[in-house]
Every structure is written in C-alpha cells, then in structure tokens.
Design a protein around this motif. Structure first.
Motif, short mmCIF file in Angstrom:
data_model
loop_
_atom_site.label_atom_id
_atom_site.label_comp_id
_atom_site.label_asym_id
_atom_site.label_seq_id
_atom_site.Cartn_x
_atom_site.Cartn_y
_atom_site.Cartn_z
N ALA A 1 0.85 -1.19 0.00
CA ALA A 1 0.00 0.00 0.00
C ALA A 1 0.88 1.24 0.00
N GLU B 1 -3.59 10.51 -3.27
CA GLU B 1 -4.01 9.18 -3.70
C GLU B 1 -3.62 8.13 -2.66
N TRP C 1 -3.21 3.91 -2.72
CA TRP C 1 -3.20 2.69 -3.51
C TRP C 1 -3.03 1.49 -2.59
N GLU D 1 -3.19 -2.67 -6.85
CA GLU D 1 -3.42 -1.94 -8.09
C GLU D 1 -4.67 -1.06 -8.03
N LEU D 2 -5.32 -0.98 -6.87
CA LEU D 2 -6.56 -0.22 -6.74
C LEU D 2 -6.29 1.13 -6.08
N GLU D 3 -6.70 2.21 -6.76
CA GLU D 3 -6.62 3.55 -6.18
C GLU D 3 -7.95 3.81 -5.48
#
Length: 241
Positions: A7, A66, A68, A71-73
């Motif tokens: 993360a 942001e 993360w 791979e997910l924001e």
C-alpha cells in the motif's frame, strides 16, 4: 522484509469543518507499506493517526492525494470495489475489540469467511488454526464476555487474519490492555507479520510499542515529522527508483 509495496499514500490531505473552524487532519502525507513490515505510527491525540489509517483502509476519502492498495486507487474506487477490498485484502484490529457478543470465539473468526463464501470445512479448519496461533484453542466456544481483555484482543487479531489479508491496520490495539498484555499483544503482532508476510501499520501512544517496529512514522499536527539521524525513515525510496 519484502521489497513488495502493498500500500502507498501520496501527498494526502484531509480537512474537517469549514472557515475558522476548519481542522487540517493531514497535510501532504506520503507513506509506503511493504510486505512483512511492521510500521508503528506515533503521535499525540489529534496528530492525524486515525485519519491516516481510515484513508489507508478505504473507510474515508482524502480531499487531495491518492491511496493505492495493490493496483486499486481507493479515491477512484466504487463502493463495490471497496467492499471487495475490505473482504479480501484488508484486516482491522480495533482498540475496543469490536467482537460480536452473541457469537462464540470460533463464530467471530468464521464470520468474515462466511461473508466471503469460504466453504464450511475450510473455514472451520482455518478457525482452529487461528485460535491455536493466538493461544485460544481451549476457548473456541466461549463468548467475548467470558474472556479477559487480553484474550478478547487476541481473538480480534485472529479474526483480522481470517481472510489472509495483505494489509493489517491496527488503531491503538493495546489501548484497553494493561502493560503485560500490551507487550504480549505487540510481540504476537510482530511475529505474525514476519511469519505471514503481511504489511502492518499500528498506531499507538505507548513508547514501548516502538521497540517492535521495523519502521517508525511520527505524525504531528497532520504532518510527518522528519526522522532524526539514526532513526528509521518514515518513507523509504520507491521500489521503481
């Protein structure tokens, strides 16, 4: 500790209120969390620790920046994507234990796996394994109210690991425990981090908890405090250089 970044947060900002009453909880905070790493997040009340944990766990959204996880924001994720993330990738340990009082110890651990659709034989085997891991094998049928504070927190740790998360978030997990149980709890968390390769971030007021950290992050007034010489860096270099 792995070099895999589980993360990361980039230049997070989060404020509450408006005008003269506005409070800046986070100001341009960037952190990275790696597999098999125990990060201790320190700072006084109001420093922004819980806000940062809530953003990393997808429980709140930043005003800017942001977050993360893999791979997910998270800021751009749908509610369905966040639900799936919390079920499959994240584990939480709460200061107040957050156990369901009407369920037994084993049922509390099984619940996240039931929500995920894990077959009954698999979830029961995993529940037995986790109860043994946290030293509660003989308390499987007891309800939380029949356990001591230390036992309840160990049960909370077992439940947080039920779905084999990549990232474990703990907000003041020793706040309700005496010093002996708090020390045992942090030792248990540290051993699980390194054995299972989970990325863990733990907020705490207790200076003794930092002894278990692979890395320390200090927050004050919503900002990272630069590390002193010889201290762990609060944000290691990016893996991609």
């Amino acid at each position: 500790m792995s070099e895999q970044i589980v993360a990361r947060a980039e230049r997070l900002r989060r404020s509450y209120g408006h005008g003269p009453a506005e409070v800046h909880a986070l100001l341009d905070v960037s952190v990275q969390l790696r597999a098999g790493e125990l990060v201790v997040l320190r700072g006084p009340s109001g420093a922004g620790k819980t806000t940062l944990l809530n953003l990393l766990g997808g429980l709140d959204k930043a005003d800017a920046g942001e977050v993360w996880v893999g791979e997910l924001e998270l800021g751009a994720a749908s509610e369905d994507e966040l639900v799936e993330l919390r079920r499959h990738e994240l584990g939480y340990i709460f200061q107040t234990f957050a156990l369901l009082p009407v369920l037994s110890a084993s049922e509390n651990i099984e619940l996240p796996m039931r929500l995920r659709g894990v077959p009954i034989a698999e979830r029961r085997e995993r529940t037995r394994e986790l109860l043994a891991t946290v030293g509660l094998a003989d308390h499987a049928e007891q309800r939380p109210g029949e356990l001591s504070g230390g036992q309840q927190q160990r049960l909370g740790i077992a439940r947080s690991l039920a779905n084999e998360p990549r990232l474990l978030i703990a907000d003041e997990p020793t706040g309700q425990l005496d010093s002996a149980n708090a020390e045992a709890m942090m030792s248990l968390i540290a051993s699980l981090v390194h054995e299972r390769g989970v990325a863990v971030i733990v907020s705490t007021h207790d200076p003794r908890m930092a002894e278990h950290a692979d890395r320390i992050i200090d927050l004050r007034d919503g900002q990272l405090v630069p590390p002193k010489p010889g201290r762990h860096l609060s944000a290691p270099p990016r893996a991609d250089g």
